[in-house]
Motif scaffolding. Structure first.
Motif, PDB file in Angstrom:
ATOM      1  N   TRP A 335       0.831  -1.213   0.000  1.00  0.00           N
ATOM      2  CA  TRP A 335       0.000   0.000   0.000  1.00  0.00           C
ATOM      3  C   TRP A 335       0.861   1.257   0.000  1.00  0.00           C
ATOM      4  CZ3 TRP A 335       0.291   3.753   3.743  1.00  0.00           C
ATOM      5  CH2 TRP A 335       0.944   3.415   4.936  1.00  0.00           C
ATOM      6  N   LYS A 336       1.955   1.247   0.770  1.00  0.00           N
ATOM      7  CA  LYS A 336       2.858   2.399   0.831  1.00  0.00           C
ATOM      8  C   LYS A 336       3.529   2.631  -0.517  1.00  0.00           C
ATOM      9  CE  LYS A 336       7.373   3.606   2.772  1.00  0.00           C
ATOM     10  NZ  LYS A 336       8.137   3.239   1.568  1.00  0.00           N
ATOM     11  N   ASN A 337       3.755   1.562  -1.264  1.00  0.00           N
ATOM     12  CA  ASN A 337       4.421   1.645  -2.562  1.00  0.00           C
ATOM     13  C   ASN A 337       3.436   1.826  -3.711  1.00  0.00           C
ATOM     14  OD1 ASN A 337       6.897   1.270  -1.257  1.00  0.00           O
ATOM     15  ND2 ASN A 337       6.731  -0.960  -1.400  1.00  0.00           N
ATOM     16  N   GLY A 338       2.178   2.120  -3.385  1.00  0.00           N
ATOM     17  CA  GLY A 338       1.193   2.408  -4.421  1.00  0.00           C
ATOM     18  C   GLY A 338       0.643   1.187  -5.123  1.00  0.00           C
ATOM     19  N   GLU A 339       0.538   0.056  -4.418  1.00  0.00           N
ATOM     20  CA  GLU A 339       0.080  -1.173  -5.049  1.00  0.00           C
ATOM     21  C   GLU A 339      -0.913  -1.923  -4.157  1.00  0.00           C
ATOM     22  OE1 GLU A 339       4.219  -2.358  -7.414  1.00  0.00           O
ATOM     23  OE2 GLU A 339       3.810  -3.177  -5.423  1.00  0.00           O
ATOM     24  N   PHE A 340      -1.767  -2.701  -4.807  1.00  0.00           N
ATOM     25  CA  PHE A 340      -2.473  -3.787  -4.149  1.00  0.00           C
ATOM     26  C   PHE A 340      -1.663  -5.045  -4.435  1.00  0.00           C
ATOM     27  CE2 PHE A 340      -6.180  -0.995  -5.047  1.00  0.00           C
ATOM     28  CZ  PHE A 340      -6.661  -0.870  -3.750  1.00  0.00           C
ATOM     29  N   LEU A 341      -1.346  -5.810  -3.404  1.00  0.00           N
ATOM     30  CA  LEU A 341      -0.623  -7.067  -3.590  1.00  0.00           C
ATOM     31  C   LEU A 341      -1.299  -8.116  -2.735  1.00  0.00           C
ATOM     32  CD1 LEU A 341       1.664  -8.806  -4.647  1.00  0.00           C
ATOM     33  CD2 LEU A 341       3.128  -7.905  -2.829  1.00  0.00           C
ATOM     34  N   PHE A 342      -1.777  -9.176  -3.377  1.00  0.00           N
ATOM     35  CA  PHE A 342      -2.492 -10.233  -2.685  1.00  0.00           C
ATOM     36  C   PHE A 342      -1.769 -11.564  -2.866  1.00  0.00           C
ATOM     37  CE2 PHE A 342      -5.794  -7.264  -4.336  1.00  0.00           C
ATOM     38  CZ  PHE A 342      -6.111  -6.673  -3.123  1.00  0.00           C
ATOM     39  N   GLN A 343      -1.597 -12.284  -1.782  1.00  0.00           N
ATOM     40  CA  GLN A 343      -0.990 -13.608  -1.813  1.00  0.00           C
ATOM     41  C   GLN A 343      -1.977 -14.597  -1.194  1.00  0.00           C
ATOM     42  OE1 GLN A 343       1.611 -13.986  -3.451  1.00  0.00           O
ATOM     43  NE2 GLN A 343       3.058 -12.324  -3.221  1.00  0.00           N
ATOM     44  N   SER A 344      -2.707 -15.314  -2.055  1.00  0.00           N
ATOM     45  CA  SER A 344      -3.735 -16.260  -1.599  1.00  0.00           C
ATOM     46  C   SER A 344      -4.696 -15.587  -0.622  1.00  0.00           C
ATOM     47  CB  SER A 344      -3.096 -17.495  -0.954  1.00  0.00           C
ATOM     48  OG  SER A 344      -2.363 -18.225  -1.909  1.00  0.00           O
ATOM     49  N   ALA A 345      -5.131 -14.383  -0.965  1.00  0.00           N
ATOM     50  CA  ALA A 345      -6.039 -13.630  -0.104  1.00  0.00           C
ATOM     51  C   ALA A 345      -7.487 -14.007  -0.398  1.00  0.00           C
ATOM     52  CB  ALA A 345      -5.838 -12.129  -0.319  1.00  0.00           C
ATOM     53  N   ASP A 346      -8.293 -14.117   0.650  1.00  0.00           N
ATOM     54  CA  ASP A 346      -9.711 -14.372   0.433  1.00  0.00           C
ATOM     55  C   ASP A 346     -10.401 -13.087   0.000  1.00  0.00           C
ATOM     56  OD1 ASP A 346     -10.787 -12.914   2.841  1.00  0.00           O
ATOM     57  OD2 ASP A 346      -9.596 -14.424   3.879  1.00  0.00           O
ATOM     58  N   ILE A 347     -11.614 -13.224  -0.510  1.00  0.00           N
ATOM     59  CA  ILE A 347     -12.316 -12.077  -1.078  1.00  0.00           C
ATOM     60  C   ILE A 347     -12.597 -11.017  -0.019  1.00  0.00           C
ATOM     61  CG2 ILE A 347     -14.625 -13.053  -0.768  1.00  0.00           C
ATOM     62  CD1 ILE A 347     -13.481 -11.085  -3.863  1.00  0.00           C
ATOM     63  N   GLY A 348     -12.826 -11.442   1.229  1.00  0.00           N
ATOM     64  CA  GLY A 348     -13.086 -10.485   2.298  1.00  0.00           C
ATOM     65  C   GLY A 348     -11.882  -9.600   2.578  1.00  0.00           C
ATOM     66  N   ASP A 371     -13.264 -18.288  -3.131  1.00  0.00           N
ATOM     67  CA  ASP A 371     -12.057 -18.149  -3.949  1.00  0.00           C
ATOM     68  C   ASP A 371     -10.969 -17.387  -3.195  1.00  0.00           C
ATOM     69  OD1 ASP A 371     -13.173 -18.338  -7.237  1.00  0.00           O
ATOM     70  OD2 ASP A 371     -14.510 -18.388  -5.525  1.00  0.00           O
ATOM     71  N   LYS A 372      -9.714 -17.715  -3.533  1.00  0.00           N
ATOM     72  CA  LYS A 372      -8.574 -16.965  -3.026  1.00  0.00           C
ATOM     73  C   LYS A 372      -7.781 -16.423  -4.209  1.00  0.00           C
ATOM     74  CE  LYS A 372      -8.145 -19.135   1.488  1.00  0.00           C
ATOM     75  NZ  LYS A 372      -7.237 -19.736   2.493  1.00  0.00           N
ATOM     76  N   PHE A 373      -7.250 -15.231  -4.032  1.00  0.00           N
ATOM     77  CA  PHE A 373      -6.627 -14.523  -5.130  1.00  0.00           C
ATOM     78  C   PHE A 373      -5.163 -14.215  -4.842  1.00  0.00           C
ATOM     79  CE2 PHE A 373     -11.099 -13.759  -5.283  1.00  0.00           C
ATOM     80  CZ  PHE A 373     -11.430 -13.622  -6.615  1.00  0.00           C
ATOM     81  N   SER A 374      -4.375 -14.180  -5.907  1.00  0.00           N
ATOM     82  CA  SER A 374      -2.989 -13.733  -5.829  1.00  0.00           C
ATOM     83  C   SER A 374      -2.722 -12.812  -7.016  1.00  0.00           C
ATOM     84  CB  SER A 374      -2.014 -14.916  -5.865  1.00  0.00           C
ATOM     85  OG  SER A 374      -2.179 -15.753  -4.736  1.00  0.00           O
ATOM     86  N   GLY A 375      -1.968 -11.758  -6.778  1.00  0.00           N
ATOM     87  CA  GLY A 375      -1.641 -10.864  -7.881  1.00  0.00           C
ATOM     88  C   GLY A 375      -1.301  -9.478  -7.395  1.00  0.00           C
ATOM     89  N   LYS A 376      -0.901  -8.611  -8.333  1.00  0.00           N
ATOM     90  CA  LYS A 376      -0.474  -7.251  -8.017  1.00  0.00           C
ATOM     91  C   LYS A 376      -1.013  -6.286  -9.052  1.00  0.00           C
ATOM     92  CE  LYS A 376       3.937  -6.281  -8.445  1.00  0.00           C
ATOM     93  NZ  LYS A 376       5.380  -6.212  -8.101  1.00  0.00           N
ATOM     94  N   ILE A 377      -1.472  -5.128  -8.582  1.00  0.00           N
ATOM     95  CA  ILE A 377      -1.984  -4.102  -9.480  1.00  0.00           C
ATOM     96  C   ILE A 377      -1.811  -2.750  -8.787  1.00  0.00           C
ATOM     97  CG2 ILE A 377      -4.339  -4.293  -8.594  1.00  0.00           C
ATOM     98  CD1 ILE A 377      -5.350  -3.674 -11.391  1.00  0.00           C
ATOM     99  N   GLY A 378      -1.576  -1.701  -9.552  1.00  0.00           N
ATOM    100  CA  GLY A 378      -1.380  -0.378  -8.981  1.00  0.00           C
ATOM    101  C   GLY A 378      -2.641   0.165  -8.326  1.00  0.00           C
ATOM    102  N   ARG A 379      -2.468   0.989  -7.295  1.00  0.00           N
ATOM    103  CA  ARG A 379      -3.612   1.595  -6.614  1.00  0.00           C
ATOM    104  C   ARG A 379      -4.076   2.859  -7.322  1.00  0.00           C
ATOM    105  NH1 ARG A 379      -4.097   1.548  -0.272  1.00  0.00           N
ATOM    106  NH2 ARG A 379      -2.897   3.481  -0.370  1.00  0.00           N
ATOM    107  N   ASN A 380      -3.460   3.200  -8.457  1.00  0.00           N
ATOM    108  CA  ASN A 380      -3.830   4.417  -9.175  1.00  0.00           C
ATOM    109  C   ASN A 380      -4.870   4.178 -10.268  1.00  0.00           C
ATOM    110  OD1 ASN A 380      -2.100   2.937 -10.776  1.00  0.00           O
ATOM    111  ND2 ASN A 380      -1.048   4.707 -11.624  1.00  0.00           N
ATOM    112  N   VAL A 381      -5.400   2.967 -10.367  1.00  0.00           N
ATOM    113  CA  VAL A 381      -6.385   2.669 -11.406  1.00  0.00           C
ATOM    114  C   VAL A 381      -7.793   2.904 -10.876  1.00  0.00           C
ATOM    115  CG1 VAL A 381      -4.875   0.959 -12.473  1.00  0.00           C
ATOM    116  CG2 VAL A 381      -6.564   0.205 -10.789  1.00  0.00           C
ATOM    117  N   ASN A 382      -8.717   3.168 -11.794  1.00  0.00           N
ATOM    118  CA  ASN A 382     -10.121   3.271 -11.415  1.00  0.00           C
ATOM    119  C   ASN A 382     -10.638   1.924 -10.938  1.00  0.00           C
ATOM    120  OD1 ASN A 382      -9.939   5.900 -12.242  1.00  0.00           O
ATOM    121  ND2 ASN A 382     -11.433   5.727 -13.899  1.00  0.00           N
ATOM    122  N   LEU A 383     -11.714   1.958 -10.174  1.00  0.00           N
ATOM    123  CA  LEU A 383     -12.286   0.717  -9.639  1.00  0.00           C
ATOM    124  C   LEU A 383     -12.664  -0.247 -10.755  1.00  0.00           C
ATOM    125  CD1 LEU A 383     -13.327  -0.956  -7.259  1.00  0.00           C
ATOM    126  CD2 LEU A 383     -15.493   0.306  -7.422  1.00  0.00           C
TER     127      LEU A 383
END
Length: 408
Positions: A335-348, A371-383
């Motif tokens: 979050w500090k680096n401007g990203e969403f980063l999920f490692q096997s995170a649940d939807i909640g 479902d559980k999700f993994s991945g990375k995406i910038g926090r500067n994108v629209n929803l």
């Protein structure tokens, strides 16, 4: 061959291999929406397996491998794609944007096809307007000791206020306090970020603090005692200025009151992150550099632990303390680096972060997906751009006003 042709061809191939970043997906979509010819070409190259195979066979017969690789080397942009979002269905993994192994020659095939295909008369494609939410940004409110408040996102750079001998300034999106040796009565300020906001703070001792969305920190305008003590709610990242004579202490509070007031972090000089939202099950203190001591009340008993870099202290609501040795620090400070980063995170877990950043409510009318999700995406994108990535899974989303409805 124009640079535009090369660029679009490279994007098409990256789409075939599911390597497009969000920004590249938008770029390709904009090109496809320019006219019907572009849209039809994109569909033919990405939807028809037999056509792709036919083109490959044709072009392989016309070119040597050396020539193909030379064209690829000259034309393929050197970009690093975002980590693909993946989804885990209980006992099996299904890649949402997995790298499909397509022969490198396909890049050259796409270039060839783009140049040779006849271009029919162009007809603009209507753009559909969708409900969308902008990402958060630098927003915060400063509350002074006299009760006066200053909205920082609207404030100009320069001097904002003065409390005693201490000057408070805003510089380049950061709130700063001038150091003071004054021994007069100490004032306390609170910096708070709203949902969809973040802000940086430099304390009088030089300690730097990053506040995540829906968070706050209360601190003195000068550290005059035997220690440096602040209190936080929500999430904050600290880079503590070294001062062996004055330990730095962070108290943790929540909107639920005393349930977590017994949690305290003591440091001398270190980099660490604290996550202490009231809607999270644990208060997490993650150490990146240095050494910290965690203290917690547990049914009127005292627990403590000393963390080493890479470890994470986890405090349950009732105060039980445990230490995790293999915490993912990249995920912790994403979050500090401007990203969403999920490692096997649940939807909640994901949606709590999304809700805080985009200032939305989340509803699960059919229950929460497993479902559980993994991945990375910038926090500067629209929803909408974030949801487009997540919808590669079987989870579907519907945005009604400021409420995001999650369907199984």
């Amino acid at each position: 061959m124009t640079l535009v042709v090369k660029r679009i061809a490279a994007l098409i191939v990256k789409q075939l291999r599911n390597e497009l970043s969000v920004e590249e997906s938008i770029e390709l979509e904009q090109w496809a929406n320019e006219n019907v010819a572009n849209r039809e070409l994109l569909q033919e190259l990405t939807d028809n397996e037999s056509l792709r195979r036919e083109l490959i066979d044709y072009y392989e017969a016309e070119q040597s491998k050396e020539a193909v690789w030379k064209k690829i080397d000259e034309a393929t942009p050197e970009t690093t794609p975002v980590i693909p979002i993946t989804v885990q269905h209980q006992k099996k993994y299904r890649y949402l944007a997995a790298a499909v192994t397509i022969g490198a020659v396909l890049t050259t095939v796409a270039y060839f096809w783009l140049q040779q295909k006849p271009k029919p008369a162009t007809t603009p494609i209507a753009q559909t307007t969708t409900n969308d939410v902008l990402p958060g940004g630098n927003k915060a409110i400063l509350k002074l000791s006299d009760g006066k408040t200053i909205v920082l996102d609207n404030a100009q750079n320069g001097l904002l206020a003065q409390q005693g001998a201490v000057q408070i300034e805003k510089q380049d999106g950061q709130l700063m306090y001038s150091p003071s040796e004054a021994t007069a009565a100490v004032s306390y300020n609170t910096l708070a970020t709203p949902v969809g906001g973040q802000f940086q703070l430099k304390l009088p001792d030089g300690t730097r603090v990053w506040l995540n969305a829906a968070s706050s920190i209360t601190y003195p305008t000068a550290f005059t005692g035997n220690d440096r003590r602040v209190t936080i709610y929500g999430e904050a990242y600290f880079e503590v200025a070294r001062d062996a004579a004055k330990p730095f202490k962070v108290g943790v509070t929540t909107s639920e009151g005393a349930a977590r007031n017994g949690t305290e972090i003591e440091v001398l000089g270190t980099h660490f992150n604290i996550n202490a939202y009231s809607n999270e099950a644990l208060v997490k203190t993650s150490l990146l550099e240095g050494k910290v001591k965690i203290k917690s009340d547990f049914f009127n008993g005292k627990q403590s632990a000393i963390l080493k870099p890479g470890q994470q202290a986890q405090v349950e609501v009732e105060g039980r303390l445990k230490v995790k040795d293999d915490a993912d620090m990249e995920e912790v400070v994403a979050w500090k680096n401007g990203e969403f980063l999920f490692q096997s995170a649940d939807i909640g877990t994901m949606m709590r972060q999304v809700a805080r950043w985009y200032d939305i409510e989340v509803s699960y009318p059919e229950g929460m997906p497993k479902d559980k999700f993994s991945g990375k995406i910038g926090r500067n994108v629209n929803l909408s751009q974030l949801l487009k990535i997540l919808e590669y899974s079987e989870v579907k989303f519907e945005l009604k006003g400021k409420t995001l409805i999650v369907h199984n």
